[in-house]
Design a protein around this motif. Structure first.
Motif, PDB file in Angstrom:
ATOM      1  N   ALA A  55      34.015  45.269   5.200  1.00 34.14           N
ATOM      2  CA  ALA A  55      32.772  45.927   5.623  1.00 34.14           C
ATOM      3  C   ALA A  55      32.107  45.164   6.763  1.00 34.14           C
ATOM      4  N   LEU A  56      32.112  43.836   6.668  1.00 32.78           N
ATOM      5  CA  LEU A  56      31.512  43.029   7.725  1.00 32.78           C
ATOM      6  C   LEU A  56      32.284  43.172   9.029  1.00 32.78           C
ATOM      7  N   GLY A  57      33.614  43.248   8.912  1.00 33.17           N
ATOM      8  CA  GLY A  57      34.433  43.443  10.108  1.00 33.17           C
ATOM      9  C   GLY A  57      34.117  44.742  10.809  1.00 33.17           C
ATOM     10  N   LYS A  58      33.892  45.797  10.038  1.00 35.79           N
ATOM     11  CA  LYS A  58      33.550  47.090  10.640  1.00 35.79           C
ATOM     12  C   LYS A  58      32.151  47.070  11.240  1.00 35.79           C
ATOM     13  N   ALA A  59      31.237  46.375  10.596  1.00 32.86           N
ATOM     14  CA  ALA A  59      29.858  46.359  11.072  1.00 32.86           C
ATOM     15  C   ALA A  59      29.682  45.513  12.329  1.00 32.86           C
ATOM     16  N   TYR A  60      30.403  44.405  12.404  1.00 28.58           N
ATOM     17  CA  TYR A  60      30.190  43.462  13.512  1.00 28.58           C
ATOM     18  C   TYR A  60      31.280  43.568  14.577  1.00 28.58           C
ATOM     19  N   GLY A  61      32.485  43.915  14.155  1.00 30.58           N
ATOM     20  CA  GLY A  61      33.637  43.920  15.055  1.00 30.58           C
ATOM     21  C   GLY A  61      34.426  42.634  14.900  1.00 30.58           C
ATOM     22  N   LYS A  62      35.711  42.755  14.579  1.00 31.54           N
ATOM     23  CA  LYS A  62      36.507  41.573  14.256  1.00 31.54           C
ATOM     24  C   LYS A  62      36.670  40.626  15.443  1.00 31.54           C
ATOM     25  N   THR A  63      36.905  41.175  16.627  1.00 29.61           N
ATOM     26  CA  THR A  63      37.073  40.309  17.799  1.00 29.61           C
ATOM     27  C   THR A  63      35.763  39.635  18.160  1.00 29.61           C
ATOM     28  N   ALA A  64      34.670  40.375  18.118  1.00 31.04           N
ATOM     29  CA  ALA A  64      33.359  39.793  18.405  1.00 31.04           C
ATOM     30  C   ALA A  64      33.017  38.710  17.392  1.00 31.04           C
ATOM     31  N   PHE A  65      33.400  38.957  16.132  1.00 31.92           N
ATOM     32  CA  PHE A  65      33.130  37.970  15.084  1.00 31.92           C
ATOM     33  C   PHE A  65      33.877  36.667  15.370  1.00 31.92           C
ATOM     34  N   TYR A  66      35.131  36.794  15.763  1.00 30.47           N
ATOM     35  CA  TYR A  66      35.943  35.607  16.082  1.00 30.47           C
ATOM     36  C   TYR A  66      35.318  34.806  17.225  1.00 30.47           C
ATOM     37  N   ARG A  67      34.814  35.484  18.221  1.00 33.26           N
ATOM     38  CA  ARG A  67      34.217  34.792  19.370  1.00 33.26           C
ATOM     39  C   ARG A  67      32.891  34.135  18.996  1.00 33.26           C
ATOM     40  N   THR A  68      32.127  34.769  18.111  1.00 38.33           N
ATOM     41  CA  THR A  68      30.835  34.198  17.723  1.00 38.33           C
ATOM     42  C   THR A  68      30.993  33.031  16.751  1.00 38.33           C
ATOM     43  N   SER A  69      31.753  33.258  15.682  1.00 38.07           N
ATOM     44  CA  SER A  69      31.815  32.279  14.593  1.00 38.07           C
ATOM     45  C   SER A  69      32.926  31.254  14.764  1.00 38.07           C
ATOM     46  N   GLY A  70      33.939  31.600  15.597  1.00 35.26           N
ATOM     47  CA  GLY A  70      35.121  30.753  15.699  1.00 35.26           C
ATOM     48  C   GLY A  70      36.163  31.068  14.645  1.00 35.26           C
ATOM     49  N   HIS A  71      35.861  32.017  13.768  1.00 31.09           N
ATOM     50  CA  HIS A  71      36.730  32.323  12.631  1.00 31.09           C
ATOM     51  C   HIS A  71      37.075  33.807  12.583  1.00 31.09           C
ATOM     52  N   ARG A  72      38.173  34.094  11.917  1.00 28.16           N
ATOM     53  CA  ARG A  72      38.428  35.453  11.456  1.00 28.16           C
ATOM     54  C   ARG A  72      37.528  35.742  10.264  1.00 28.16           C
ATOM     55  N   ILE A  73      37.212  36.986  10.067  1.00 27.14           N
ATOM     56  CA  ILE A  73      36.484  37.361   8.853  1.00 27.14           C
ATOM     57  C   ILE A  73      37.438  37.222   7.677  1.00 27.14           C
ATOM     58  N   SER A  74      36.994  36.511   6.653  1.00 25.13           N
ATOM     59  CA  SER A  74      37.866  36.220   5.524  1.00 25.13           C
ATOM     60  C   SER A  74      37.050  36.144   4.243  1.00 25.13           C
ATOM     61  N   SER A  75      37.650  36.568   3.163  1.00 27.56           N
ATOM     62  CA  SER A  75      36.992  36.498   1.861  1.00 27.56           C
ATOM     63  C   SER A  75      36.915  35.075   1.323  1.00 27.56           C
ATOM     64  N   SER A  76      37.532  34.136   2.024  1.00 25.52           N
ATOM     65  CA  SER A  76      37.498  32.749   1.564  1.00 25.52           C
ATOM     66  C   SER A  76      36.159  32.071   1.853  1.00 25.52           C
ATOM     67  N   HIS A  77      35.331  32.675   2.695  1.00 26.61           N
ATOM     68  CA  HIS A  77      34.158  31.980   3.217  1.00 26.61           C
ATOM     69  C   HIS A  77      32.850  32.446   2.572  1.00 26.61           C
TER      70      HIS A  77
END
Length: 508
Positions: free
Chosen positions: A110-132
């Motif tokens: 859901a977070l990936g759809k709301a924020y965008g996976k590529t944009a998330f990687y550039r902002t946080s430095g991480h892939r969206i993951s359930s580990s975090h």
């Protein structure tokens, strides 16, 4: 000023507490174990008060060796990516959801759809993951709304102990970066990510530098822990980033590899990695101006532990009879199998996988098993499977021009294995530097941070007082060529089984 530095490394299986003298001499180390609760369906939790009891017990034990008044400071490294909800009085509202927990897959999607996976990687430095942390907090909000409502702050493991000692709700830059609610370039909380996740900014603590003196041990904490009242408490950082200090990776391009329950290769850089495939990620260093590009696998030492319990009855019996380490016999038997384990591969994905595949449905497997293979081939395949998975990660980091060195410091319990460290040298195609202290690097980093925080050291570059290299493992040319080809087959096996493993999940 005291003469000693006390550090605690709050790991997955226990608290490794160490006492160093100012000149870097290891005075004593003790470990206080605690339980991890595997509840099924990806649910993995710990009782935070078990952490506190471990810190109290190990501190009291270490302080028997010195005059407590001679301790200059205490600091911490700790397991990262957890989600501990506490109320405004610091009381835990539920067990901590730890790094190994993967229950929040739906929230991550859901977070990936709301924020965008590529944009998330550039902002946080991480892939969206359930580990975090952030997706775990989303899960709590959805499934335990009363806990979410009562939560005053969300803390990681070492932050909870700092709270118990000082009464302050804080975290450091490295642990903040592991929450995924963090801007890796801005070195601050990412409020836009929090908004997309639907979680409240005020539930996240203030961020301070790892070497900050947060406060002093209070009266109640002193009574419970045995630590002297008024002892300076230096914040510390996440275990992996503390390991950067504990292995001397404090300059651009330097790094290390850790083989513990999980495993990682981590580097010190001035800017995040931007891997086109988002296969590797970036944390913050404990030194705030640096970041730490990293590739992490889930089940390294965990695969070895699984092997010990399920394939090594003979070695366990010998260890009990002789009093020697079971791993001595396991390595001796694994070494009886030839390089490549006779064409047998082990995929070490026993808890899903992070880098480079990022798949919670990934599963372990022996591939290529035939009637000619025996138990010793399987044991060697486990060691080599861990090394090949780490080799895949390392060469991705190299593709991104992350590491600038021609050798690698190798630490963690896995570095005790001659079979594994030779495979690491052959697969990384570089020298493996084996320190005289394999298990203390993260707590050693925390001790150096403690010394820096209270002014015993003018900077972080004091590792030569603490550590020396006892062995150099060189790659063997014919082995590097062999594993270069076998590593390709290893990756092919993962992709060939990807859909199968997803289907198998329905039958668990």
């Amino acid at each position: 000023m005291g003469k000693y530095l006390l550090a605690h490394d709050l790991g997955t299986t226990g608290d490794k507490a160490v006492l160093f003298s100012e000149d870097g001499t290891l005075v004593r180390a003790v470990t206080a174990e605690y339980k991890t609760h595997y509840l099924g369906h990806g649910f993995v939790e710990q009782d935070p008060d078990d952490w506190w009891r471990a810190v109290c017990g190990s501190s009291a034990e270490l302080l028997k060796s010195v005059n407590p008044k001679d301790v200059a400071a205490v600091s911490f490294s700790g397991q990262m990516m957890g989600c501990l909800c506490v109320d405004r009085h610091g009381k835990p509202l539920r067990p901590s959801i730890i790094w190994a927990d993967t229950r929040s897959v739906r929230e991550a999607d859901a977070l990936g759809k709301a924020y965008g996976k590529t944009a998330f990687y550039r902002t946080s430095g991480h892939r969206i993951s359930s580990s975090h942390t952030v997706t775990k907090l989303m899960w709590i909000k959805e499934n335990e709304p009363e806990i979410y409502r009562q939560a005053y702050k969300i803390l990681c493991a070492k932050d909870y102990i700092v709270l118990k000692l000082t009464g302050r709700f804080v975290t450091d830059y490295s642990d903040a970066s592991g929450t995924l609610a963090y801007n890796i370039c801005g070195h601050m909380w990412a409020e836009d990510i929090m908004q997309a996740a639907g979680v409240d900014r005020e539930k996240f603590p203030d961020i301070l530098a790892a070497a900050t003196v947060v406060g002093e041990v209070g009266e109640k904490a002193a009574r419970e822990s045995g630590l002297p009242r008024g002892l300076p408490v230096v914040l510390g950082g996440g275990d992996g980033p503390c390991g950067l200090v504990g292995t001397g990776a404090i300059r651009d391009g330097t790094g290390y590899t850790y083989i513990g329950t999980s495993a990682w290769s981590k580097f010190c850089r001035t800017r995040p990695v931007r891997d086109p495939g988002m296969r590797v990620v970036t944390w913050n260093h404990v030194i705030p101006e640096f970041v730490a590009p990293t590739g992490t696998m889930q089940a390294a030492g965990a695969s070895i532990a699984w092997m010990k319990e399920n394939l090594c009855a003979e070695e366990r019996a010998l260890a009990e009879k002789t009093g020697e380490s079971v791993y001595k016999f396991i390595n001796e038997n694994a070494a009886k199998s030839k390089r490549g384990a006779g064409g047998l591969l082990f995929l070490p994905h026993l808890q899903g996988e992070r880098s480079p595949f990022w798949n919670v449905d990934a599963k372990g497997a022996f591939v290529g098993l035939t009637m000619r293979h025996g138990a010793n081939d399987m044991k060697r395949a486990v060691f080599e499977g861990i090394a090949m998975n780490m080799g895949v990660i390392f060469h991705i980091l190299q593709e991104n021009k992350i590491g600038l060195q021609d050798s690698m410091v190798l630490i963690g319990g896995g570095a005790n294995s001659p079979v594994l460290r030779q495979a690491m040298a052959d697969i990384y195609e570089m020298d493996m530097l084996i320190p005289d202290k394999l298990d203390e690097a993260t707590s050693m980093g925390a001790a150096i941070i403690a010394g820096r925080g209270v002014g015993l050291y003018q900077d972080f570059d004091v590792l030569d007082r603490f550590l020396s290299i006892k062995e150099v493992v060189h790659p063997v040319k014919e082995n590097t060529e062999f594993f270069r080809e076998l590593r390709k087959v290893f990756e092919e096996c993962y992709f060939a089984l990807e859909k199968v493993n997803e289907k198998l999940g329905r039958f668990e």
